[in-house]
Design a protein around this motif. Structure first.
Motif, PDB file in Angstrom:
ATOM      1  N   ASN A  95       0.823  -1.211   0.000  1.00 46.34           N
ATOM      2  CA  ASN A  95       0.000   0.000   0.000  1.00 46.34           C
ATOM      3  C   ASN A  95       0.856   1.260   0.000  1.00 46.34           C
ATOM      4  OD1 ASN A  95      -2.868  -0.735  -0.067  1.00 46.34           O
ATOM      5  ND2 ASN A  95      -2.293  -1.960   1.709  1.00 46.34           N
ATOM      6  N   MET A  96       1.963   1.226   0.700  1.00 45.22           N
ATOM      7  CA  MET A  96       2.860   2.386   0.679  1.00 45.22           C
ATOM      8  C   MET A  96       3.544   2.495  -0.676  1.00 45.22           C
ATOM      9  SD  MET A  96       4.311   2.752   4.531  1.00 45.22           S
ATOM     10  CE  MET A  96       4.816   4.438   4.261  1.00 45.22           C
ATOM     11  N   LEU A  97       3.854   1.355  -1.276  1.00 45.74           N
ATOM     12  CA  LEU A  97       4.461   1.341  -2.604  1.00 45.74           C
ATOM     13  C   LEU A  97       3.522   1.936  -3.648  1.00 45.74           C
ATOM     14  CD1 LEU A  97       6.965   0.389  -4.179  1.00 45.74           C
ATOM     15  CD2 LEU A  97       5.851  -1.822  -4.454  1.00 45.74           C
ATOM     16  N   ALA A  98       2.224   1.784  -3.451  1.00 43.15           N
ATOM     17  CA  ALA A  98       1.233   2.291  -4.397  1.00 43.15           C
ATOM     18  C   ALA A  98       1.061   3.804  -4.323  1.00 43.15           C
ATOM     19  CB  ALA A  98      -0.114   1.609  -4.141  1.00 43.15           C
ATOM     20  N   LEU A  99       1.566   4.439  -3.285  1.00 44.63           N
ATOM     21  CA  LEU A  99       1.428   5.894  -3.175  1.00 44.63           C
ATOM     22  C   LEU A  99       2.275   6.578  -4.252  1.00 44.63           C
ATOM     23  CD1 LEU A  99       1.591   6.288   0.703  1.00 44.63           C
ATOM     24  CD2 LEU A  99      -0.443   6.410  -0.751  1.00 44.63           C
ATOM     25  N   PRO A 100       1.702   7.529  -4.956  1.00 43.95           N
ATOM     26  CA  PRO A 100       2.441   8.209  -6.033  1.00 43.95           C
ATOM     27  C   PRO A 100       3.404   9.255  -5.465  1.00 43.95           C
ATOM     28  CG  PRO A 100       0.215   9.090  -5.868  1.00 43.95           C
ATOM     29  CD  PRO A 100       0.317   7.975  -4.859  1.00 43.95           C
ATOM     30  N   LEU A 101       4.618   8.845  -5.182  1.00 42.81           N
ATOM     31  CA  LEU A 101       5.577   9.745  -4.545  1.00 42.81           C
ATOM     32  C   LEU A 101       6.087  10.849  -5.459  1.00 42.81           C
ATOM     33  CD1 LEU A 101       7.594   7.206  -2.378  1.00 42.81           C
ATOM     34  CD2 LEU A 101       5.754   8.762  -1.683  1.00 42.81           C
ATOM     35  N   ASP A 102       5.727  10.785  -6.739  1.00 45.07           N
ATOM     36  CA  ASP A 102       6.128  11.841  -7.660  1.00 45.07           C
ATOM     37  C   ASP A 102       5.122  12.991  -7.677  1.00 45.07           C
ATOM     38  OD1 ASP A 102       4.228  10.182  -8.802  1.00 45.07           O
ATOM     39  OD2 ASP A 102       5.040  10.380 -10.829  1.00 45.07           O
ATOM     40  N   THR A 103       4.115  12.927  -6.796  1.00 42.81           N
ATOM     41  CA  THR A 103       3.142  14.021  -6.681  1.00 42.81           C
ATOM     42  C   THR A 103       3.134  14.530  -5.246  1.00 42.81           C
ATOM     43  OG1 THR A 103       1.257  12.640  -6.026  1.00 42.81           O
ATOM     44  CG2 THR A 103       1.670  12.885  -8.406  1.00 42.81           C
ATOM     45  N   GLU A 104       2.707  15.778  -5.080  1.00 42.56           N
ATOM     46  CA  GLU A 104       2.614  16.343  -3.729  1.00 42.56           C
ATOM     47  C   GLU A 104       1.592  15.588  -2.896  1.00 42.56           C
ATOM     48  OE1 GLU A 104       2.047  20.554  -3.602  1.00 42.56           O
ATOM     49  OE2 GLU A 104       3.937  20.963  -4.632  1.00 42.56           O
ATOM     50  N   ASP A 105       0.469  15.226  -3.510  1.00 41.94           N
ATOM     51  CA  ASP A 105      -0.554  14.481  -2.767  1.00 41.94           C
ATOM     52  C   ASP A 105      -0.014  13.135  -2.296  1.00 41.94           C
ATOM     53  OD1 ASP A 105      -2.387  16.510  -3.048  1.00 41.94           O
ATOM     54  OD2 ASP A 105      -3.395  15.606  -4.775  1.00 41.94           O
ATOM     55  N   GLY A 106       0.737  12.455  -3.153  1.00 45.33           N
ATOM     56  CA  GLY A 106       1.321  11.174  -2.780  1.00 45.33           C
ATOM     57  C   GLY A 106       2.341  11.321  -1.658  1.00 45.33           C
TER      58      GLY A 106
END
Length: 174
Positions: free
Chosen positions: A76-87
């Protein structure tokens, strides 16, 4: 001339403000690091090494039957879009939630007073420091690389001097 002086004053104030922010960040980081070391000292894990932390946690979850849950948290943490501010905000909020639960693990299910709105609000402060933390990490990496290059250059210079001295000895003997 008055405008230039005012601009200089504003620039000096901004520089002083940034320096104060950096000092506060350093103080808080040092305090947090000390707290973390004390909190996890009994586990014998190198808390500054992500692989060591992961391996220790992986080894702890297997024998108690929660390895699938651990995998699900990671997925679930891997699925977070870290390339966006929301992620990035979601990632930081997830970390805060897990930390809050960890700090009050003995009360989970007994006194559920975790205020998610407060966690979200405090996550904004951490999010705001991400660019600064990224720059600090980049500078630390650059400094480590420069130190390695300098050490390599010293070794090569020592080897070159030793080779040159050896050549002189051979010429003198001849």
């Amino acid at each position: 001339e008055a405008q230039a002086a005012a601009a200089d004053d504003a620039e000096a104030a901004a520089a002083q403000d940034l320096e104060t922010q950096l000092d506060v960040y350093d103080d808080e980081a040092e305090s947090d690091e000390k707290e973390l070391r004390e909190r996890f000292d009994h586990l014998g894990v190198r808390i500054d090494d992500v692989d060591a932390v992961y391996n220790t946690l992986r080894d702890r979850v297997r024998p108690v039957g929660v390895a699938d849950n651990f995998r699900n948290v990671l997925l679930n943490m891997l699925a977070l879009p870290l390339d966006t501010e929301d992620g990035q905000r979601a990632f930081l909020l997830t970390c805060r939630i897990v930390r809050q639960i960890s700090l009050s693990a003995d009360k989970v299910g007994k006194n559920d007073d975790v205020d998610l709105r407060l966690l979200l609000a405090t996550t904004q402060n951490e999010f705001d420091t991400l660019p600064l933390r990224q720059r600090i990490e980049a500078l630390e990496t650059e400094a480590a690389d420069a130190a390695k290059l300098a050490a390599t250059a010293r070794i090569e210079a020592d080897e070159a001097r030793a080779a040159a001295a050896g050549d002189r000895v051979l010429r003198l003997r001849a």
